[in-house]
Design a protein around this motif. Structure first.
Motif, PDB file in Angstrom:
ATOM      1  N   GLY A   1       0.800  -1.221   0.000  1.00  0.00           N
ATOM      2  CA  GLY A   1       0.000   0.000   0.000  1.00  0.00           C
ATOM      3  C   GLY A   1       0.829   1.265   0.000  1.00  0.00           C
ATOM      4  N   ASP A   2       1.984   1.262   0.688  1.00  0.00           N
ATOM      5  CA  ASP A   2       2.850   2.446   0.698  1.00  0.00           C
ATOM      6  C   ASP A   2       3.337   2.768  -0.700  1.00  0.00           C
ATOM      7  OD1 ASP A   2       2.638   2.754   3.447  1.00  0.00           O
ATOM      8  OD2 ASP A   2       4.459   1.620   3.869  1.00  0.00           O
ATOM      9  N   VAL A   3       3.712   1.750  -1.432  1.00  0.00           N
ATOM     10  CA  VAL A   3       4.215   1.958  -2.800  1.00  0.00           C
ATOM     11  C   VAL A   3       3.092   2.419  -3.716  1.00  0.00           C
ATOM     12  CG1 VAL A   3       5.230   0.789  -4.791  1.00  0.00           C
ATOM     13  CG2 VAL A   3       6.164   0.388  -2.517  1.00  0.00           C
ATOM     14  N   ILE A   4       1.912   1.869  -3.555  1.00  0.00           N
ATOM     15  CA  ILE A   4       0.765   2.292  -4.375  1.00  0.00           C
ATOM     16  C   ILE A   4       0.438   3.758  -4.109  1.00  0.00           C
ATOM     17  CG2 ILE A   4      -1.710   1.973  -4.770  1.00  0.00           C
ATOM     18  CD1 ILE A   4      -1.203  -1.037  -4.160  1.00  0.00           C
ATOM     19  N   LEU A   5       0.382   4.134  -2.835  1.00  0.00           N
ATOM     20  CA  LEU A   5       0.087   5.522  -2.474  1.00  0.00           C
ATOM     21  C   LEU A   5       1.162   6.472  -3.003  1.00  0.00           C
ATOM     22  CD1 LEU A   5      -1.598   7.606  -0.945  1.00  0.00           C
ATOM     23  CD2 LEU A   5      -0.322   6.997   1.120  1.00  0.00           C
ATOM     24  N   ALA A   6       2.423   6.107  -2.851  1.00  0.00           N
ATOM     25  CA  ALA A   6       3.514   6.952  -3.340  1.00  0.00           C
ATOM     26  C   ALA A   6       3.462   7.100  -4.856  1.00  0.00           C
ATOM     27  CB  ALA A   6       4.856   6.378  -2.904  1.00  0.00           C
ATOM     28  N   ALA A   7       3.149   6.027  -5.558  1.00  0.00           N
ATOM     29  CA  ALA A   7       3.056   6.098  -7.022  1.00  0.00           C
ATOM     30  C   ALA A   7       1.946   7.051  -7.445  1.00  0.00           C
ATOM     31  CB  ALA A   7       2.820   4.706  -7.599  1.00  0.00           C
ATOM     32  N   GLN A   8       0.809   6.987  -6.764  1.00  0.00           N
ATOM     33  CA  GLN A   8      -0.281   7.902  -7.095  1.00  0.00           C
ATOM     34  C   GLN A   8       0.109   9.350  -6.799  1.00  0.00           C
ATOM     35  OE1 GLN A   8      -3.373   6.039  -4.762  1.00  0.00           O
ATOM     36  NE2 GLN A   8      -4.259   5.121  -6.591  1.00  0.00           N
ATOM     37  N   ALA A   9       0.845   9.569  -5.716  1.00  0.00           N
ATOM     38  CA  ALA A   9       1.293  10.923  -5.372  1.00  0.00           C
ATOM     39  C   ALA A   9       2.265  11.454  -6.423  1.00  0.00           C
ATOM     40  CB  ALA A   9       1.938  10.925  -3.991  1.00  0.00           C
TER      41      ALA A   9
ATOM     42  N   LEU B   1       2.288  10.704  -9.563  1.00  0.00           N
ATOM     43  CA  LEU B   1       1.486  11.082 -10.738  1.00  0.00           C
ATOM     44  C   LEU B   1       0.893  12.474 -10.564  1.00  0.00           C
ATOM     45  CD1 LEU B   1      -0.319   7.721 -11.515  1.00  0.00           C
ATOM     46  CD2 LEU B   1       1.498   8.823 -12.849  1.00  0.00           C
ATOM     47  N   LEU B   2       0.412  12.791  -9.358  1.00  0.00           N
ATOM     48  CA  LEU B   2      -0.116  14.131  -9.099  1.00  0.00           C
ATOM     49  C   LEU B   2       0.984  15.187  -9.189  1.00  0.00           C
ATOM     50  CD1 LEU B   2      -2.581  13.389  -6.171  1.00  0.00           C
ATOM     51  CD2 LEU B   2      -3.163  14.061  -8.512  1.00  0.00           C
ATOM     52  N   GLU B   3       2.160  14.877  -8.662  1.00  0.00           N
ATOM     53  CA  GLU B   3       3.289  15.822  -8.781  1.00  0.00           C
ATOM     54  C   GLU B   3       3.626  16.075 -10.239  1.00  0.00           C
ATOM     55  OE1 GLU B   3       6.081  15.813  -4.863  1.00  0.00           O
ATOM     56  OE2 GLU B   3       6.646  14.456  -6.472  1.00  0.00           O
TER      57      GLU B   3
ATOM     58  N   VAL C   1       2.474  17.857  -3.463  1.00  0.00           N
ATOM     59  CA  VAL C   1       1.936  16.714  -2.729  1.00  0.00           C
ATOM     60  C   VAL C   1       2.747  16.470  -1.465  1.00  0.00           C
ATOM     61  CG1 VAL C   1       1.427  14.242  -2.813  1.00  0.00           C
ATOM     62  CG2 VAL C   1       1.157  15.638  -4.871  1.00  0.00           C
ATOM     63  N   VAL C   2       2.053  16.353  -0.352  1.00  0.00           N
ATOM     64  CA  VAL C   2       2.637  15.921   0.915  1.00  0.00           C
ATOM     65  C   VAL C   2       1.704  14.862   1.474  1.00  0.00           C
ATOM     66  CG1 VAL C   2       3.320  16.565   3.255  1.00  0.00           C
ATOM     67  CG2 VAL C   2       3.632  18.189   1.371  1.00  0.00           C
ATOM     68  N   ILE C   3       2.227  13.701   1.776  1.00  0.00           N
ATOM     69  CA  ILE C   3       1.406  12.650   2.356  1.00  0.00           C
ATOM     70  C   ILE C   3       1.407  12.806   3.865  1.00  0.00           C
ATOM     71  CG2 ILE C   3       1.137  10.172   2.684  1.00  0.00           C
ATOM     72  CD1 ILE C   3       2.331   9.800  -0.104  1.00  0.00           C
ATOM     73  N   ALA C   4       0.220  12.907   4.432  1.00  0.00           N
ATOM     74  CA  ALA C   4       0.062  12.989   5.883  1.00  0.00           C
ATOM     75  C   ALA C   4      -0.066  11.569   6.416  1.00  0.00           C
ATOM     76  CB  ALA C   4      -1.188  13.796   6.225  1.00  0.00           C
ATOM     77  N   THR C   5       0.803  11.205   7.354  1.00  0.00           N
ATOM     78  CA  THR C   5       0.870   9.812   7.786  1.00  0.00           C
ATOM     79  C   THR C   5       1.442   9.678   9.188  1.00  0.00           C
ATOM     80  OG1 THR C   5       1.786   7.634   7.182  1.00  0.00           O
ATOM     81  CG2 THR C   5       3.166   9.550   6.742  1.00  0.00           C
ATOM     82  N   THR C   6       1.305   8.500   9.733  1.00  0.00           N
ATOM     83  CA  THR C   6       2.033   8.143  10.956  1.00  0.00           C
ATOM     84  C   THR C   6       3.219   7.262  10.597  1.00  0.00           C
ATOM     85  OG1 THR C   6       0.625   6.204  11.301  1.00  0.00           O
ATOM     86  CG2 THR C   6      -0.020   8.248  12.412  1.00  0.00           C
ATOM     87  N   ASN C   7       3.378   6.980   9.312  1.00  0.00           N
ATOM     88  CA  ASN C   7       4.402   6.068   8.823  1.00  0.00           C
ATOM     89  C   ASN C   7       5.394   6.806   7.914  1.00  0.00           C
ATOM     90  OD1 ASN C   7       5.811   3.791   8.203  1.00  0.00           O
ATOM     91  ND2 ASN C   7       4.199   2.840   6.998  1.00  0.00           N
TER      92      ASN C   7
ATOM     93  N   ILE D   1       8.478   9.868  -1.493  1.00  0.00           N
ATOM     94  CA  ILE D   1       7.743  11.127  -1.698  1.00  0.00           C
ATOM     95  C   ILE D   1       7.797  11.922  -0.395  1.00  0.00           C
ATOM     96  CG2 ILE D   1       5.500  10.111  -1.042  1.00  0.00           C
ATOM     97  CD1 ILE D   1       5.666  12.379  -4.000  1.00  0.00           C
ATOM     98  N   ASP D   2       7.501  13.208  -0.458  1.00  0.00           N
ATOM     99  CA  ASP D   2       7.444  14.017   0.751  1.00  0.00           C
ATOM    100  C   ASP D   2       6.324  13.504   1.638  1.00  0.00           C
ATOM    101  OD1 ASP D   2       7.734  15.981   2.685  1.00  0.00           O
ATOM    102  OD2 ASP D   2       6.910  17.587   1.438  1.00  0.00           O
ATOM    103  N   ALA D   3       6.686  13.025   2.823  1.00  0.00           N
ATOM    104  CA  ALA D   3       5.712  12.515   3.795  1.00  0.00           C
ATOM    105  C   ALA D   3       6.034  13.134   5.149  1.00  0.00           C
ATOM    106  CB  ALA D   3       5.788  11.007   3.876  1.00  0.00           C
ATOM    107  N   GLN D   4       4.987  13.562   5.833  1.00  0.00           N
ATOM    108  CA  GLN D   4       5.169  14.200   7.142  1.00  0.00           C
ATOM    109  C   GLN D   4       4.180  13.620   8.140  1.00  0.00           C
ATOM    110  OE1 GLN D   4       5.187  18.479   6.945  1.00  0.00           O
ATOM    111  NE2 GLN D   4       6.206  18.461   4.966  1.00  0.00           N
ATOM    112  N   GLU D   5       4.579  13.647   9.407  1.00  0.00           N
ATOM    113  CA  GLU D   5       3.683  13.236  10.478  1.00  0.00           C
ATOM    114  C   GLU D   5       2.416  14.078  10.370  1.00  0.00           C
ATOM    115  OE1 GLU D   5       2.183  11.337  13.751  1.00  0.00           O
ATOM    116  OE2 GLU D   5       4.141  10.845  12.920  1.00  0.00           O
ATOM    117  N   TRP D   6       1.271  13.422  10.381  1.00  0.00           N
ATOM    118  CA  TRP D   6       0.014  14.140  10.117  1.00  0.00           C
ATOM    119  C   TRP D   6      -0.257  15.235  11.124  1.00  0.00           C
ATOM    120  CZ3 TRP D   6      -4.111  14.151  13.492  1.00  0.00           C
ATOM    121  CH2 TRP D   6      -4.109  13.203  14.506  1.00  0.00           C
ATOM    122  N   ARG D   7       0.237  15.070  12.347  1.00  0.00           N
ATOM    123  CA  ARG D   7       0.000  16.109  13.364  1.00  0.00           C
ATOM    124  C   ARG D   7       0.844  17.371  13.118  1.00  0.00           C
ATOM    125  NH1 ARG D   7       0.583  11.459  17.403  1.00  0.00           N
ATOM    126  NH2 ARG D   7      -1.563  10.743  17.587  1.00  0.00           N
TER     127      ARG D   7
END
Length: 70
Positions: A30-38, A40-42, A48-54, A62-68
């Motif tokens: 799922g992480d790879v699927i989500l990153a691939a979709q992100a 495509l948007l970029e 694009v910044v993915i909000a996550t706990t992971n 991809i740029d991912a940050q703690e959602w908080r």
């Protein structure tokens, strides 16, 4: 522009070669699927910044940050 399948395949191979798995080898990642979709948007010009706990897994791709923190 690469297709979603091409991006997914690239990330799947890349993470495997680096020895930094984000899921079991036989699992649909799922992480790879989500990153691939992100990615495509970029490619369409979106910021694009993915909000996550992971952050550790997703920030490999991809740029991912703690959602908080967003």
């Amino acid at each position: 522009m690469p297709t979603p399948q091409e991006i997914f395949g690239y990330f799947f191979i890349w993470k495997s070669l680096r020895g930094r798995p984000t899921a079991e080898p036989s699992a649909l990642d799922g992480d790879v699927i989500l990153a691939a979709q992100a990615i495509l948007l970029e490619n369409e010009g979106y910021e694009v910044v993915i909000a996550t706990t992971n952050v550790g897994h997703l920030s490999q791709f991809i740029d991912a940050q703690e959602w908080r923190a967003i």
